[in-house]
Design a protein around this motif. Structure first.
Motif, PDB file in Angstrom:
ATOM      1  N   TRP A 108      10.918   5.615  11.615  1.00 54.42           N
ATOM      2  CA  TRP A 108      12.201   4.902  11.525  1.00 54.42           C
ATOM      3  C   TRP A 108      13.320   5.656  12.229  1.00 54.42           C
ATOM      4  CZ3 TRP A 108      10.965   5.609   5.871  1.00 54.42           C
ATOM      5  CH2 TRP A 108      11.618   6.691   5.293  1.00 54.42           C
ATOM      6  N   ARG A 109      13.122   6.906  12.537  1.00 50.08           N
ATOM      7  CA  ARG A 109      14.111   7.672  13.286  1.00 50.08           C
ATOM      8  C   ARG A 109      13.809   7.680  14.785  1.00 50.08           C
ATOM      9  NH1 ARG A 109      17.208  12.337  11.809  1.00 50.08           N
ATOM     10  NH2 ARG A 109      17.074  11.617   9.656  1.00 50.08           N
ATOM     11  N   GLU A 110      12.507   7.599  15.155  1.00 55.63           N
ATOM     12  CA  GLU A 110      12.121   7.802  16.555  1.00 55.63           C
ATOM     13  C   GLU A 110      11.592   6.544  17.247  1.00 55.63           C
ATOM     14  OE1 GLU A 110       9.354  11.005  16.779  1.00 55.63           O
ATOM     15  OE2 GLU A 110      10.703  12.452  15.800  1.00 55.63           O
ATOM     16  N   ALA A 111      11.132   5.557  16.501  1.00 54.35           N
ATOM     17  CA  ALA A 111      10.509   4.389  17.141  1.00 54.35           C
ATOM     18  C   ALA A 111      10.937   3.118  16.411  1.00 54.35           C
ATOM     19  CB  ALA A 111       8.981   4.552  17.167  1.00 54.35           C
ATOM     20  N   ALA A 112      10.062   2.569  15.602  1.00 54.55           N
ATOM     21  CA  ALA A 112      10.385   1.357  14.849  1.00 54.55           C
ATOM     22  C   ALA A 112       9.433   1.244  13.669  1.00 54.55           C
ATOM     23  CB  ALA A 112      10.271   0.111  15.728  1.00 54.55           C
ATOM     24  N   VAL A 113       9.898   0.577  12.606  1.00 47.34           N
ATOM     25  CA  VAL A 113       9.082   0.404  11.413  1.00 47.34           C
ATOM     26  C   VAL A 113       9.210  -1.022  10.896  1.00 47.34           C
ATOM     27  CG1 VAL A 113       9.204   2.807  10.663  1.00 47.34           C
ATOM     28  CG2 VAL A 113      10.973   1.196   9.912  1.00 47.34           C
ATOM     29  N   LEU A 114       8.205  -1.402  10.118  1.00 50.09           N
ATOM     30  CA  LEU A 114       8.229  -2.667   9.384  1.00 50.09           C
ATOM     31  C   LEU A 114       8.239  -2.341   7.902  1.00 50.09           C
ATOM     32  CD1 LEU A 114       7.963  -5.729   8.995  1.00 50.09           C
ATOM     33  CD2 LEU A 114       5.479  -5.455   9.224  1.00 50.09           C
TER      34      LEU A 114
ATOM     35  N   PHE B  85       5.899  -0.601  21.206  1.00 45.98           N
ATOM     36  CA  PHE B  85       7.146   0.133  20.986  1.00 45.98           C
ATOM     37  C   PHE B  85       7.005   1.158  19.857  1.00 45.98           C
ATOM     38  CE2 PHE B  85       8.325  -4.170  22.474  1.00 45.98           C
ATOM     39  CZ  PHE B  85       8.805  -3.812  23.725  1.00 45.98           C
ATOM     40  N   GLY B  86       5.782   1.420  19.430  1.00 47.58           N
ATOM     41  CA  GLY B  86       5.535   2.443  18.420  1.00 47.58           C
ATOM     42  C   GLY B  86       5.824   2.014  16.998  1.00 47.58           C
ATOM     43  N   LEU B  87       5.933   0.707  16.737  1.00 54.11           N
ATOM     44  CA  LEU B  87       6.231   0.227  15.385  1.00 54.11           C
ATOM     45  C   LEU B  87       5.053   0.492  14.455  1.00 54.11           C
ATOM     46  CD1 LEU B  87       7.983  -2.935  14.193  1.00 54.11           C
ATOM     47  CD2 LEU B  87       5.637  -2.596  13.452  1.00 54.11           C
ATOM     48  N   VAL B  88       5.361   0.986  13.265  1.00 51.20           N
ATOM     49  CA  VAL B  88       4.340   1.187  12.245  1.00 51.20           C
ATOM     50  C   VAL B  88       4.805   0.563  10.941  1.00 51.20           C
ATOM     51  CG1 VAL B  88       3.520   3.327  13.297  1.00 51.20           C
ATOM     52  CG2 VAL B  88       5.267   3.416  11.514  1.00 51.20           C
TER      53      VAL B  88
ATOM     54  N   ALA C 180       0.829  -1.207   0.000  1.00 55.26           N
ATOM     55  CA  ALA C 180       0.000   0.000   0.000  1.00 55.26           C
ATOM     56  C   ALA C 180       0.862   1.255   0.000  1.00 55.26           C
ATOM     57  CB  ALA C 180      -0.913  -0.002   1.226  1.00 55.26           C
ATOM     58  N   PRO C 181       0.438   2.319  -0.693  1.00 50.91           N
ATOM     59  CA  PRO C 181       1.234   3.556  -0.700  1.00 50.91           C
ATOM     60  C   PRO C 181       1.474   4.118   0.700  1.00 50.91           C
ATOM     61  CG  PRO C 181      -0.424   3.618  -2.426  1.00 50.91           C
ATOM     62  CD  PRO C 181      -0.726   2.409  -1.594  1.00 50.91           C
ATOM     63  N   GLU C 182       0.444   4.110   1.536  1.00 52.48           N
ATOM     64  CA  GLU C 182       0.569   4.611   2.907  1.00 52.48           C
ATOM     65  C   GLU C 182      -0.289   3.745   3.826  1.00 52.48           C
ATOM     66  OE1 GLU C 182       1.008   9.381   2.797  1.00 52.48           O
ATOM     67  OE2 GLU C 182      -0.742   8.616   1.725  1.00 52.48           O
ATOM     68  N   PHE C 183       0.203   3.491   5.026  1.00 47.86           N
ATOM     69  CA  PHE C 183      -0.602   2.821   6.048  1.00 47.86           C
ATOM     70  C   PHE C 183      -1.172   3.850   7.027  1.00 47.86           C
ATOM     71  CE2 PHE C 183       2.077  -0.597   4.482  1.00 47.86           C
ATOM     72  CZ  PHE C 183       1.148  -1.626   4.323  1.00 47.86           C
ATOM     73  N   SER C 184      -0.431   4.926   7.251  1.00 45.37           N
ATOM     74  CA  SER C 184      -0.939   6.061   8.031  1.00 45.37           C
ATOM     75  C   SER C 184      -0.753   7.298   7.159  1.00 45.37           C
ATOM     76  CB  SER C 184      -0.216   6.179   9.373  1.00 45.37           C
ATOM     77  OG  SER C 184       1.206   6.212   9.182  1.00 45.37           O
ATOM     78  N   ASN C 185       0.407   7.915   7.219  1.00 50.55           N
ATOM     79  CA  ASN C 185       0.806   8.953   6.262  1.00 50.55           C
ATOM     80  C   ASN C 185       2.320   8.930   6.173  1.00 50.55           C
ATOM     81  OD1 ASN C 185       1.998  11.322   8.012  1.00 50.55           O
ATOM     82  ND2 ASN C 185       0.144  10.640   9.075  1.00 50.55           N
ATOM     83  N   TRP C 186       2.855   9.323   5.024  1.00 51.17           N
ATOM     84  CA  TRP C 186       4.284   9.130   4.791  1.00 51.17           C
ATOM     85  C   TRP C 186       5.143   9.938   5.749  1.00 51.17           C
ATOM     86  CZ3 TRP C 186       7.013  13.438   3.534  1.00 51.17           C
ATOM     87  CH2 TRP C 186       6.365  14.477   2.836  1.00 51.17           C
ATOM     88  N   ARG C 187       4.627  11.071   6.274  1.00 53.13           N
ATOM     89  CA  ARG C 187       5.423  11.854   7.223  1.00 53.13           C
ATOM     90  C   ARG C 187       5.656  11.083   8.515  1.00 53.13           C
ATOM     91  NH1 ARG C 187       1.545  13.043   4.075  1.00 53.13           N
ATOM     92  NH2 ARG C 187       0.172  13.833   5.707  1.00 53.13           N
ATOM     93  N   ASP C 188       4.577  10.534   9.093  1.00 54.98           N
ATOM     94  CA  ASP C 188       4.721   9.760  10.326  1.00 54.98           C
ATOM     95  C   ASP C 188       5.480   8.462  10.088  1.00 54.98           C
ATOM     96  OD1 ASP C 188       3.476  11.581  11.981  1.00 54.98           O
ATOM     97  OD2 ASP C 188       1.489  10.697  11.757  1.00 54.98           O
TER      98      ASP C 188
END
Length: 465
Positions: free
Chosen positions: A47-53, A236-239, A34-42
């Motif tokens: 990836w700088r402040e929490a965690a990403v998949l 842990f804030g992963l998005v 998907a292009p965005e799961f929330s919004n591209w800014r968050d």
């Protein structure tokens, strides 16, 4: 019906540059996700402040090379040394043409002594497959191409799912999934971890310059593994990161993804061009940007220009070795990051409200690339001193930046001019609207742009220049 090749296409074209600059293929697509799961800014911020998949299951090709001559074949094609390359390691694999210019790059895994798996963009897959099929090598191949750019209602299936868990909180997510701490895994080394009751390989990696792991396994298990990661990472804030933000992580970490493969000229390369089909990436890809030359060789890049020169090892014979040995390293271009002047970027956006034909080329967000391979001219005193090759916006630093390559003598802090837009109101590419060119001020800044990546990957291709 006879086989039409890249060579046939080139013979019918005015010249390779004109053909590629007017290709109708459109922009490079990151499929399925998907292009965005929330919004591209968050998603960038996470990836700088929490965690990403990151879901990397669809946009890269894979080639399994197996057999007694697998290492000999790959070593014959790579500028890298294979000394000490064990099954517990991964390698950034860089093949070159006979002239010493880069074909592409991939990540190379070695699951067994006589088996390798290549993962990345397709030019290096094609080059390797050609040599495996036309040379005297005792190997077997198993190819898995990237997912269709626009699959529609057609089912999509890959050999592997491939996920990355990245960010400052990635370790907490990984430990929760694993049921305890992982053994210490060095950068670009492979261990294992438990996810959803399954033991999976884990590569220590960092796409955006933050610590993390890459895991993979049978594609049919991917959705269950993905859900387990999302559940473990929630506290842990992963998005999950969508395809719009995903492609911009390299802006912060310093990898130039899509140089033009150096295959369009040279008599030694002709058999390869005759082997490549007319529908191949090389035949249908595109060149974009403000730099224009009638000589296709002016778009070729040496390993030095991409920060890969420290990979070159002369402990083995490989295609391109003689040409690279003859080069003067001090005369080669080197990789940099350009920070764009925000007032000039805003001026380009403001031109959307001008009369038709008076607008500048649109700058998209968060990634502004509109072609397979980008070559925007970077000038000093009206002379071209380099290319801007991959550009976009980082919400983390509130900056518009690009990765590129410059002539010797250009240094950190130099102020240069980037020519934005294409010649004569724009080429025939479907991603190019009628526009006029303009100048954007840029400053040469360190690579990687992310301080974490710069300090955490010292000595690697990310910071090599």
């Amino acid at each position: 019906m006879s086989h039409r090749s890249l060579e046939d296409v080139l013979q019918a074209a005015e010249n390779p540059v004109s053909m590629l600059r007017n290709s109708r293929i459109g922009a490079y697509v990151y499929p399925v996700v998907a292009p965005e799961f929330s919004n591209w800014r968050d998603e960038q911020r996470a990836w700088r402040e929490a965690a990403v998949l990151y879901d990397q299951s669809h946009h890269m090709a894979e080639l399994k090379v197996r057999g007694p001559d697998a290492e000999k074949l790959l070593s014959h094609l790579a500028i890298n040394s294979f000394a000490g390359f064990a099954t517990t390691k991964a390698k950034h694999y860089v093949p070159c043409s006979h002239s010493g210019h880069v074909i592409g790059d991939m990540i190379l895994f070695r699951p067994a002594e006589d088996e390798f798996n290549m993962v990345g963009r397709v030019p290096s897959v094609n080059w390797t497959q050609f040599h495996a099929e036309t040379g005297d090598w005792d190997v077997e191949l198993e190819r898995d191409d990237r997912s269709p750019p626009r699959p529609g209602d057609q089912p999509v299936r890959r050999r592997h799912y491939r996920f990355q868990i990245q960010g400052p909180n990635a370790q907490h997510v990984v430990e929760k999934l694993n049921g305890g701490p992982l053994p210490d895994i060095r950068l670009f080394n492979i261990g294992s971890m438990t996810v959803a009751g399954r033991e999976v390989p884990a590569l220590r990696h960092g796409m955006a310059g933050e610590p993390g792991v890459e895991i993979w396994g049978p594609y049919e298990e991917g959705e269950e593994v993905r859900q387990a990661i999302l559940e473990a990472g929630e506290e842990f804030g992963l998005v999950p990161v969508g395809s719009r933000a995903y492609a911009t992580n390299t802006l912060e970490s310093g990898w130039i993804p899509s140089p033009l493969p150096a295959v369009y000229s040279g008599e030694e390369m002709k058999p390869y061009r005759e082997w490549l089909p007319a529908e191949s990436y090389e035949a249908s890809g595109s060149i974009g940007g403000s730099f224009v030359s009638n000589e296709i060789e002016d778009y070729y890049l040496t390993p030095h220009a991409l920060g890969y020169d420290f990979y070159i090892k002369y402990d083995h014979d490989f295609i391109g070795r003689e040409a690279l040995e003859a080069m003067d390293d001090s005369e080669q271009r080197h990789k940099v990051t350009f920070e764009w002047n925000p007032d000039d970027v805003i001026r380009v956006w403001a031109s959307l409200f001008n009369e038709p034909g008076e607008n500048f080329k649109y700058i998209d967000l968060p990634l502004s690339n509109y072609t397979s391979a980008t070559y925007d001219a970077v000038l000093k005193n009206d002379e071209v001193v380099g290319f801007s090759m991959f550009s976009g916006y980082t919400f983390n630093d509130r900056a518009f930046i690009s990765l590129g390559t410059v002539e010797p003598g250009i240094e950190i802090g130099d102020e240069l001019t980037l020519l934005w837009g294409e010649e004569d109101g724009g080429t025939e590419k479907t991603t190019v609207e009628p526009h006029r060119q303009t100048e954007i001020r840029v400053t040469v800044v360190p690579t990687p742009y992310s301080k974490t990546a710069r300090e955490g990957y010292g000595g690697s291709w990310r910071s090599a220049s």
